[in-house]
Write a protein that holds these residues in place. Structure first.
Motif, mmCIF file in Angstrom:
data_model
loop_
_atom_site.group_PDB
_atom_site.id
_atom_site.type_symbol
_atom_site.label_atom_id
_atom_site.label_comp_id
_atom_site.label_asym_id
_atom_site.label_seq_id
_atom_site.Cartn_x
_atom_site.Cartn_y
_atom_site.Cartn_z
ATOM 1 N N PRO A 78 -0.335 37.282 38.936
ATOM 2 C CA PRO A 78 0.661 38.224 38.396
ATOM 3 C C PRO A 78 1.406 38.938 39.522
ATOM 4 C CG PRO A 78 -1.479 38.500 37.315
ATOM 5 C CD PRO A 78 -1.706 37.594 38.489
ATOM 6 N N THR A 79 2.674 39.184 39.312
ATOM 7 C CA THR A 79 3.512 39.807 40.344
ATOM 8 C C THR A 79 4.348 40.943 39.773
ATOM 9 O OG1 THR A 79 5.297 38.210 39.951
ATOM 10 C CG2 THR A 79 3.690 37.663 41.674
ATOM 11 N N ARG A 80 4.926 41.700 40.677
ATOM 12 C CA ARG A 80 5.909 42.726 40.316
ATOM 13 C C ARG A 80 7.092 42.578 41.262
ATOM 14 N NH1 ARG A 80 5.508 46.961 44.089
ATOM 15 N NH2 ARG A 80 3.620 46.812 45.400
ATOM 16 N N THR A 81 8.233 43.058 40.851
ATOM 17 C CA THR A 81 9.431 42.969 41.686
ATOM 18 C C THR A 81 9.761 44.343 42.251
ATOM 19 O OG1 THR A 81 10.322 41.155 40.352
ATOM 20 C CG2 THR A 81 11.860 42.326 41.762
ATOM 21 N N GLU A 82 9.957 44.379 43.544
ATOM 22 C CA GLU A 82 10.321 45.616 44.226
ATOM 23 C C GLU A 82 11.506 45.319 45.124
ATOM 24 O OE1 GLU A 82 8.221 48.609 47.419
ATOM 25 O OE2 GLU A 82 7.035 48.043 45.644
ATOM 26 N N PRO A 105 2.569 40.334 44.766
ATOM 27 C CA PRO A 105 1.403 40.208 43.892
ATOM 28 C C PRO A 105 0.869 41.581 43.499
ATOM 29 C CG PRO A 105 0.797 39.747 46.153
ATOM 30 C CD PRO A 105 2.290 39.896 46.142
ATOM 31 N N LEU A 106 0.319 41.682 42.301
ATOM 32 C CA LEU A 106 -0.237 42.948 41.841
ATOM 33 C C LEU A 106 -1.517 43.291 42.607
ATOM 34 C CD1 LEU A 106 0.247 42.734 37.960
ATOM 35 C CD2 LEU A 106 1.674 43.894 39.649
ATOM 36 N N GLU A 107 -2.249 42.297 43.023
ATOM 37 C CA GLU A 107 -3.470 42.530 43.783
ATOM 38 C C GLU A 107 -3.227 42.247 45.260
ATOM 39 O OE1 GLU A 107 -6.453 39.122 44.005
ATOM 40 O OE2 GLU A 107 -5.618 38.844 41.988
ATOM 41 N N ARG A 108 -4.094 42.795 46.085
ATOM 42 C CA ARG A 108 -4.009 42.539 47.514
ATOM 43 C C ARG A 108 -4.657 41.191 47.823
ATOM 44 N NH1 ARG A 108 -3.538 45.413 52.446
ATOM 45 N NH2 ARG A 108 -4.657 44.401 54.150
#
Length: 237
Positions: free
Chosen positions: A177-181, A187-190
């Protein structure tokens, strides 16, 4: 003088050699890649290992710089801050991306930049390419692993190597899972690079020497883990 039999046998020998190399786990791309040197680096993550080689004749200064950072352990506890499916998985700069603090040697090398060594090598899946700012000579320690073809990067970013093993690990990262910045897909996790090691494909070692190297490597990993735990404890309130 070559005979008809020789002319027929030669291609068969080549096919047989290729088949043997494939059985040994050597990729077709690696066999026929004239740029690839003999040194290999392995990044270990919880999703699997990623092994890559260098292009010393294509980007000699970049290769020397990145390989020195690897030898210093600068990428240990660093992470992939960007995973954009079909585009790139990007490793963070060692000066800000590590969980563990850098030592003096790592800091000195990590703060260096290298000139833009742009080439005709294409940006396709598996290629390693340096990150940089608008200044073409601002590449430091962040780099991308291509997850697909990106011709708009050709001759604009320095290609210095490619993945030799671990494409299945890259595929796993692409499914997270990802997010856009801004312009980055993250990625949502490290995704931590837990440890790294390197070797030379042309090194000739006996089995006993190999066993010794494994023991030494295990001790180093245990020591690194112990130091990391101590640093984490020290940072806790």
């Amino acid at each position: 003088m070559a005979t008809v039999v020789d002319a027929v046998a030669a291609p068969r020998r080549c096919i047989l050699l290729l088949f043997i190399l494939l059985l040994l786990g050597v990729s077709v791309a690696e066999v026929y890649d004239p740029h690839l040197g003999t040194k290999r680096v392995v990044f270990q993550t919880k999703y699997g290992d990623i092994e890559f080689g260098f292009y010393p004749k294509v980007a000699p200064k970049t290769v020397d710089h990145i390989f020195k950072l690897v030898r210093l352990g600068a990428y240990n506890t660093n992470h992939f801050f960007r995973v954009d499916k079909g585009f790139v998985a990007q490793v963070a700069d060692v000066m800000g991306g590590r969980e563990a603090p850098v030592n003096e040697e790592q800091r000195q090398e990590g703060e260096k930049t290298v000139p833009g060594e742009f080439s005709k090598v294409k940006h396709v899946r598996g290629i390693l390419s340096m990150g940089r700012y608008s200044d073409p000579d601002s590449a430091a320690s962040s780099f991308s692993i291509l997850l697909g073809s990106a011709p708009h990067l050709d001759e604009q970013y320095a290609v210095f190597g490619k993945v030799t093993k671990g494409d299945e690990t890259l595929s796993k990262l692409e499914e997270l899972p990802t997010r856009t910045e801004g312009m980055f897909v993250m990625p949502l996790e490290r995704i931590t690079i837990m440890s790294t090691y390197y070797y030379d494909t042309e090194a000739k070692v006996s089995s006993s020497n190999c066993e010794d190297e494994v023991i030494i490597l295990r001790k180093r990993l245990m020591l690194a883990d112990k130091l990391l735990q101590q640093q984490r404890t020290a940072l806790l309130p």
